[in-house]
Each structure stands twice: as C-alpha cells, then as structure tokens.
Scaffold this active site. Structure first.
Site, PDB file in Angstrom:
ATOM      1  N   ASN A 155      27.693-133.121  29.519  1.00 64.77           N
ATOM      2  CA  ASN A 155      28.321-133.055  28.364  1.00 64.77           C
ATOM      3  C   ASN A 155      29.574-134.112  28.240  1.00 64.77           C
ATOM      4  O   ASN A 155      30.741-133.872  29.173  1.00 64.77           O
ATOM      5  CB  ASN A 155      29.043-131.999  28.081  1.00 64.77           C
ATOM      6  CG  ASN A 155      27.756-131.013  27.641  1.00 64.77           C
ATOM      7  OD1 ASN A 155      26.907-130.891  27.357  1.00 64.77           O
ATOM      8  ND2 ASN A 155      27.290-129.979  28.063  1.00 64.77           N
ATOM      9  N   SER A 187      34.209-129.588  28.970  1.00 68.88           N
ATOM     10  CA  SER A 187      35.516-128.684  29.107  1.00 68.88           C
ATOM     11  C   SER A 187      36.773-129.670  28.996  1.00 68.88           C
ATOM     12  O   SER A 187      37.660-129.338  29.401  1.00 68.88           O
ATOM     13  CB  SER A 187      35.247-127.032  29.475  1.00 68.88           C
ATOM     14  OG  SER A 187      34.954-127.536  30.708  1.00 68.88           O
ATOM     15  N   HIS A 216      32.661-135.551  35.122  1.00 69.90           N
ATOM     16  CA  HIS A 216      32.099-134.754  36.388  1.00 69.90           C
ATOM     17  C   HIS A 216      30.200-134.198  35.037  1.00 69.90           C
ATOM     18  O   HIS A 216      30.733-134.559  34.371  1.00 69.90           O
ATOM     19  CB  HIS A 216      32.388-133.477  35.967  1.00 69.90           C
ATOM     20  CG  HIS A 216      32.840-132.282  34.344  1.00 69.90           C
ATOM     21  ND1 HIS A 216      33.809-133.165  34.063  1.00 69.90           N
ATOM     22  CD2 HIS A 216      32.487-131.162  34.478  1.00 69.90           C
ATOM     23  CE1 HIS A 216      33.507-132.508  32.772  1.00 69.90           C
ATOM     24  NE2 HIS A 216      33.229-131.033  32.493  1.00 69.90           N
TER      25      HIS A 216
HETATM   26  P1  H2U Z   1      31.748-128.553  31.257  1.00 70.46           P
HETATM   27  O1  H2U Z   1      32.666-129.472  30.341  1.00 70.46           O
HETATM   28  O2  H2U Z   1      30.379-128.796  30.943  1.00 70.46           O
HETATM   29  O3  H2U Z   1      31.669-127.364  30.532  1.00 70.46           O
HETATM   30  O4  H2U Z   1      31.767-128.690  32.322  1.00 70.46           O
HETATM   31  C1  H2U Z   1      32.935-127.964  33.559  1.00 70.46           C
HETATM   32  C2  H2U Z   1      32.288-126.576  33.783  1.00 70.46           C
HETATM   33  O5  H2U Z   1      32.929-126.274  34.753  1.00 70.46           O
HETATM   34  C3  H2U Z   1      32.469-125.316  33.439  1.00 70.46           C
HETATM   35  O6  H2U Z   1      31.245-125.179  33.336  1.00 70.46           O
HETATM   36  C4  H2U Z   1      32.844-125.210  35.042  1.00 70.46           C
HETATM   37  C5  H2U Z   1      32.965-124.312  33.871  1.00 70.46           C
HETATM   38  O7  H2U Z   1      32.282-122.856  33.873  1.00 70.46           O
HETATM   39  N1  H2U Z   1      34.132-124.029  35.592  1.00 70.46           N
HETATM   40  C6  H2U Z   1      34.295-124.060  37.240  1.00 70.46           C
HETATM   41  O8  H2U Z   1      33.548-123.680  37.627  1.00 70.46           O
HETATM   42  N2  H2U Z   1      35.999-123.450  37.649  1.00 70.46           N
HETATM   43  C7  H2U Z   1      36.493-123.594  36.677  1.00 70.46           C
HETATM   44  O9  H2U Z   1      37.971-123.207  37.702  1.00 70.46           O
HETATM   45  C8  H2U Z   1      37.303-123.562  35.713  1.00 70.46           C
HETATM   46  C9  H2U Z   1      35.465-124.476  35.115  1.00 70.46           C
END
Ligand code: H2U
Ligand code: ZN
Length: 348
Positions: free
Chosen positions: A153, A161, A166
């Site tokens: 994404n 996010s 990534h």
């Molecule tokens: P997206 O930007 O596609 O949401 O992917 C980021 C992912 O990173 C998201 O699924 C994970 C979120 O759950 N994440 C972690 O595993 N650890 C963190 O400390 C923050 C976000």
C-alpha cells in the site's frame, strides 16, 4: 462495427469473469483538468519517530536491528495468527464462518526512509525480489499455509501507515477471493484451449503494443484491456512462471527494472508521489499443481487526473458494474509518453 474509441461498450475481464463498462465519449479531452501539486516535503533519510527505520523501537517492545538492505519481521499487529484453533460455524448454511489461520509479515525495502521503489537502485529492488521469493517459499512450505499474498500500500490515500518503503505479506490457510477467481478462470481456459490464458494474452498485447507502457526482455507493463482503475497496470512475464521463486537471476533483474520504470512513470504523471495498491498473484501453496497459474502483479492506483481528483467506486459502480471514461488505450498512451527519469532526480 463496434468502435472502442466512440461507442459505449463493456469489456470482459477474462481473469475474473467480470465486466467493466467503458464510456469513451464522456471524456473527449481527458487531460485538460487542472493539475494541483501538493506541497510534498522531502523526507529525511532517517526519521527517529519511524517504527520501520533501523535501530528504532516498534510496538510491543521490539527494536529493529541496524539493517543495511532488506529487513522482514512478523507484524506486531498481525491480521492473521497461527495460534488459534481450527473451527467452523454454520447456521443453516446462511451464517457461515471458519477460523482463518495465518502469518502476517512486514518487509522494509531499504533502511533509507526517504526512498520509494521508483527512486531505489535496480540492485536494491532485486534484493527485495529475492526476499519476496524467499518469504513466498518459506511461508508456502508450512503445512497450514495455502496461499501467500505479497502487497504494497503506497500513500496515505491507500491506507499506508508510514512512508518508509515497505510492503506486507499475509499468508493464509485459504485462497482469498481475487486469486481464487483468477485461478478458476485460468484453469477453465487451460481445459478449454490447452493453453495458458496469460501467455496468450501477453502475446496479443505485445503484438498490438497499444496498451503497453514499457517492456524489457522478460517483463511488460500493460494497462489491461479490461482495466477498471484509470491507470491500472498489470506486470506480466513473457515466460510461464507460477511463482516468484521460479524466476531466474536475469528474470529477477528484469522484474526489478520494470518495477522501477513503471513506478517512476507513475510519479512523473502528476509530479507527485503516486499512490497505489500493488501485489503479486501466484500459485497457491496448498500442495496442488496449479499449472494454469501464470504469476503477475497488479497495480491499482486511485488517482484520475491530479493529486486531488480521486476515483472511488460509487453509484452504478457499486450497485452495478465498474465503469470508466478514459479508455485503457489512452491511459497507456499517456503513461508511455512520460519520462523514465524521476522528477525528483537531481543533476539530470
Ligand atoms: P501498512 O503501511 O501497509 O499499514 O503496513 C505497516 C504495517 O506495520 C501495519 O500492518 C505494522 C502494522 O500493523 N506495524 C508493526 O508491525 N509494528 C509497529 O510498531 C507499527 C506498525
Ligand atoms: Zn523510516
């Protein structure tokens, strides 16, 4: 005679069996819209607040290592988990639910917070492809895992996010809807014709060239004949491969090259970071043969004309069928006309 540039028509997506309504006359001069450029601040190469940057803290008390190329870890907020019981709920075949087990991974493409696929070196993207292949093979070899979905994404609009480059991998017990539809249609095509649907489609697109955005010795980026999103693209390989781990070294370099060139064109379209969801469709890892499956990537970008005009499915599209005003042919022409030098590249 059906004139695809003039008459309203519908096009079949042979991969899903679904139709899209095309209304080419609705936008005679589609590229005159005012292009508004957002003020894009240059990102730092390291952000102390970023949970994906090397050495930083993540949720749940984990810390990232000081990684120097690609880095993968288990998602701290996993959508799918392996440690749950197998169970099923069924009320008269109307209320049906099944436990879905799986593994969620996050893959950082680079330690450099400011980069994107478009601005990474081809060699760096090759490292990402090797990681995708390794993760696909490792997760897929687990008994419980029937399917491995790799997806990125990009852009807040698409729900990413964090701008750090990534992607995610969701490995699940069952095959999700979209690949399931595509696999069924590819199987049906193989049975009916004795050939591969996407090998045959690839040849038609190469011969016509009308919807091709860019290509190299092994891969082609094409706006599919049945595209729904304005600048939707499929990345297709010339040779029949069912999964990314089957690609040889030259093919992996070629895939890295095409991903860089395509995403550079995307960013150059409105001279702004171009949001999209992309992902690979490959053969399930449920132990089946799946010889009909031809691996490919889909890019689904929501933007229509500028950074502020977005494409959502509403009205007829959500109740009837998807519809588009700009033909795939004119979208491909527009993408083809763009530079492969990124607009942020300096000294060129
Ligand atoms: P997206 O930007 O596609 O949401 O992917 C980021 C992912 O990173 C998201 O699924 C994970 C979120 O759950 N994440 C972690 O595993 N650890 C963190 O400390 C923050 C976000
Ligand atoms: Zn970062």
């Amino acid at each position: 005679m059906l004139d695809l540039n003039e008459h309203s028509h519908r096009r079949l997506n042979p991969l899903t069996g679904e139709w899209v309504v095309v209304s080419p006359h609705r936008t005679k001069r589609p590229w005159l819209g005012q292009v508004e450029k957002p003020n894009v601040e240059a990102l730092p190469r390291y952000d102390p607040e970023c949970y994906l940057c090397p050495g930083n803290q993540r949720a749940g008390g984990h810390s990232n290592p000081i990684y120097s190329s690609v880095f993968a870890f288990d998602n701290d907020f996993a959508a799918l988990r392996i440690d749950q019981p197998e169970a099923r709920f069924d009320m008269d075949g109307l209320l049906v639910a099944e436990a879905e087990r799986g593994v969620s991974r996050v893959i950082c493409f680079s330690p450099d917070h400011s980069l994107t696929l478009a601005r990474m070196e081809v060699a760096g993207i090759r490292d990402v492809i090797d990681k995708w292949a390794e993760e696909y093979a490792e997760l897929g070899s687990r008994d419980l895992i029937g399917h491995v979905q790799i997806f990125e994404n990009r852009g807040e609009m698409m729900g990413a996010s964090n701008p750090h480059p990534h992607c995610q991998i969701w490995a699940s017990e069952s095959v999700p809807n979209e690949p399931a539809k595509e696999i069924a249609r590819q199987n049906e095509y193989l049975e009916r014709t004795g050939g591969c649907l996407l090998c045959d489609y690839f040849r038609i697109e190469i011969e016509s060239g009308e919807r091709v955005v860019c290509e190299n010795d092994f891969f082609t980026a094409v706006v599919p004949f049945w595209a729904v999103y304005p600048f939707e693209v499929m990345v297709l390989g010339r040779d029949h491969r069912s999964s990314i781990d089957e690609l040889g070294g030259d093919e992996r370099n070629a895939l890295a090259d095409i991903l860089k060139r395509l995403t550079t064109r995307y960013d150059n379209l409105f001279e702004t970071p171009f949001p999209y969801s992309m992902g690979f469709h490959q053969k399930p890892t449920d132990g089946g043969e799946h010889e009909a499956v031809h691996m490919h990537a889909h890019f689904y970008p929501p933007l229509l004309r500028s950074a502020t005009i977005r494409k959502f499915l509403v009205g007829f599209e959500i109740l009837g069928s998807p519809q588009r005003d700009i033909t795939p042919e004119s979208a491909a022409e527009r993408l083809r006309g763009l530079s492969e030098v990124h607009y942020l590249a300096t000294g060129v």
